[in-house]
Design a protein around this motif. Structure first.
Motif, PDB file in Angstrom:
ATOM      1  N   ALA A  74       0.799  -1.217   0.000  1.00  0.00           N
ATOM      2  CA  ALA A  74       0.000   0.000   0.000  1.00  0.00           C
ATOM      3  C   ALA A  74       0.836   1.272   0.000  1.00  0.00           C
ATOM      4  O   ALA A  74       0.348   2.337  -0.347  1.00  0.00           O
ATOM      5  CB  ALA A  74      -0.934   0.003   1.199  1.00  0.00           C
ATOM      6  N   THR A  75       2.120   1.206   0.381  1.00  0.00           N
ATOM      7  CA  THR A  75       2.948   2.410   0.451  1.00  0.00           C
ATOM      8  C   THR A  75       3.966   2.503  -0.671  1.00  0.00           C
ATOM      9  O   THR A  75       4.779   3.425  -0.663  1.00  0.00           O
ATOM     10  CB  THR A  75       3.689   2.467   1.804  1.00  0.00           C
ATOM     11  N   ARG A  76       3.946   1.605  -1.618  1.00  0.00           N
ATOM     12  CA  ARG A  76       4.888   1.677  -2.741  1.00  0.00           C
ATOM     13  C   ARG A  76       4.379   2.659  -3.768  1.00  0.00           C
ATOM     14  O   ARG A  76       3.326   2.481  -4.351  1.00  0.00           O
ATOM     15  CB  ARG A  76       5.043   0.310  -3.397  1.00  0.00           C
ATOM     16  N   GLY A  77       5.112   3.718  -3.993  1.00  0.00           N
ATOM     17  CA  GLY A  77       4.739   4.725  -4.980  1.00  0.00           C
ATOM     18  C   GLY A  77       4.228   5.988  -4.324  1.00  0.00           C
ATOM     19  O   GLY A  77       4.408   6.215  -3.136  1.00  0.00           O
ATOM     20  N   LYS A  78       3.578   6.822  -5.122  1.00  0.00           N
ATOM     21  CA  LYS A  78       3.090   8.100  -4.609  1.00  0.00           C
ATOM     22  C   LYS A  78       1.676   8.358  -5.118  1.00  0.00           C
ATOM     23  O   LYS A  78       1.258   7.820  -6.136  1.00  0.00           O
ATOM     24  CB  LYS A  78       4.004   9.246  -5.001  1.00  0.00           C
ATOM     25  N   THR A  79       0.949   9.176  -4.395  1.00  0.00           N
ATOM     26  CA  THR A  79      -0.408   9.564  -4.752  1.00  0.00           C
ATOM     27  C   THR A  79      -0.431  11.070  -4.955  1.00  0.00           C
ATOM     28  O   THR A  79       0.021  11.811  -4.091  1.00  0.00           O
ATOM     29  CB  THR A  79      -1.404   9.189  -3.635  1.00  0.00           C
ATOM     30  N   SER A  80      -0.944  11.517  -6.090  1.00  0.00           N
ATOM     31  CA  SER A  80      -1.051  12.947  -6.386  1.00  0.00           C
ATOM     32  C   SER A  80      -2.512  13.361  -6.350  1.00  0.00           C
ATOM     33  O   SER A  80      -3.360  12.694  -6.943  1.00  0.00           O
ATOM     34  CB  SER A  80      -0.480  13.256  -7.770  1.00  0.00           C
ATOM     35  N   ILE A  81      -2.807  14.461  -5.674  1.00  0.00           N
ATOM     36  CA  ILE A  81      -4.163  14.993  -5.583  1.00  0.00           C
ATOM     37  C   ILE A  81      -4.151  16.400  -6.170  1.00  0.00           C
ATOM     38  O   ILE A  81      -3.487  17.290  -5.639  1.00  0.00           O
ATOM     39  CB  ILE A  81      -4.667  15.018  -4.128  1.00  0.00           C
ATOM     40  N   ALA A  82      -4.881  16.597  -7.260  1.00  0.00           N
ATOM     41  CA  ALA A  82      -4.932  17.899  -7.927  1.00  0.00           C
ATOM     42  C   ALA A  82      -5.797  18.872  -7.128  1.00  0.00           C
ATOM     43  O   ALA A  82      -6.717  18.467  -6.417  1.00  0.00           O
ATOM     44  CB  ALA A  82      -5.490  17.744  -9.336  1.00  0.00           C
ATOM     45  N   ASP A  83      -5.511  20.161  -7.268  1.00  0.00           N
ATOM     46  CA  ASP A  83      -6.284  21.198  -6.595  1.00  0.00           C
ATOM     47  C   ASP A  83      -7.765  21.102  -6.939  1.00  0.00           C
ATOM     48  O   ASP A  83      -8.628  21.291  -6.085  1.00  0.00           O
ATOM     49  CB  ASP A  83      -5.776  22.592  -6.987  1.00  0.00           C
ATOM     50  N   VAL A  84      -8.059  20.796  -8.200  1.00  0.00           N
ATOM     51  CA  VAL A  84      -9.447  20.738  -8.654  1.00  0.00           C
ATOM     52  C   VAL A  84     -10.236  19.654  -7.920  1.00  0.00           C
ATOM     53  O   VAL A  84     -11.445  19.787  -7.724  1.00  0.00           O
ATOM     54  CB  VAL A  84      -9.520  20.560 -10.191  1.00  0.00           C
ATOM     55  N   VAL A  85      -9.572  18.609  -7.462  1.00  0.00           N
ATOM     56  CA  VAL A  85     -10.237  17.554  -6.693  1.00  0.00           C
ATOM     57  C   VAL A  85     -10.733  18.125  -5.369  1.00  0.00           C
ATOM     58  O   VAL A  85     -11.888  17.917  -4.978  1.00  0.00           O
ATOM     59  CB  VAL A  85      -9.281  16.363  -6.463  1.00  0.00           C
ATOM     60  N   VAL A  86      -9.890  18.861  -4.685  1.00  0.00           N
ATOM     61  CA  VAL A  86     -10.265  19.471  -3.403  1.00  0.00           C
ATOM     62  C   VAL A  86     -11.358  20.512  -3.628  1.00  0.00           C
ATOM     63  O   VAL A  86     -12.305  20.617  -2.841  1.00  0.00           O
ATOM     64  CB  VAL A  86      -9.037  20.085  -2.697  1.00  0.00           C
TER      65      VAL A  86
END
Length: 179
Positions: A51-63
């Motif tokens: 579950a912790t391998r890699g990265k998660t990106s959250i765009a501003d538009v999502v928020v």
């Protein structure tokens, strides 16, 4: 590790040391943050949990969309945005195939682990504005933190207008004139 200051929205890149799950120091590689997104980095390699391998990106538009939907769920919130954006939104809503803009009246600053949100709302006449603002704040914070995992450091609510009961009769009179 990429860091982003939520108040300047500027990304900086530097190498650093992170303490891993076993308490040992691990060297993290420098990564560049993309403007308008936040990144939560995990470890790499077979020794890390899946579950912790890699990265998660959250765009501003999502928020923006999450905060806009959560604010609109509160009774007493009639609309969102300033006068001009509401006027443009009303025209857009009447165009066939047009979708309502759930992000109207929402501004966000997103960092690596935190976000700050500004909301412009229009309330119904007669509702206690402080109660509506409190409920909006609670609902937005709960939704954004639950869905994105980001910590919401502040939610600023600006009440730009009040929808009066007379506004409803003027709108409905224009719609029923021609069948």
């Amino acid at each position: 590790m990429a860091t982003q200051d939520i108040h300047s929205n500027a990304a900086t890149t530097s190498g650093g040391t992170d303490s891993g799950p076993t308490g040992t120091a691990q060297k993290s590689a420098g990564t560049a943050a993309v403007a308008g997104t936040t990144t939560v980095a995990g470890g790499t390699g077979a020794g890390e949990p899946a579950a912790t391998r890699g990265k998660t990106s959250i765009a501003d538009v999502v928020v923006v969309k999450i905060a806009g939907m959560a604010a609109r769920e509160i009774p007493g919130v009639f609309d969102m945005g300033g006068g001009l954006s509401r006027t443009i939104g009303a025209v857009r809503d009447r165009v066939p195939g047009g979708r309502p803009n759930v992000g109207r009246g929402v501004k966000v600053e997103v960092g690596e682990r935190q976000t700050a949100i500004d909301l412009d709302i229009v309330v119904e006449y007669g509702v206690p504005i402080t109660d509506v603002a409190h409920d909006v704040r609670e609902n937005v914070i709960g939704a954004v933190e639950r869905i994105t995992g980001l910590e919401v450091v502040e939610v600023n609510v600006a009440v730009n207008d009040v929808r009066l009961p007379d506004d409803e009769t003027a709108e409905s009179a224009g719609e029923t004139r021609v069948e």
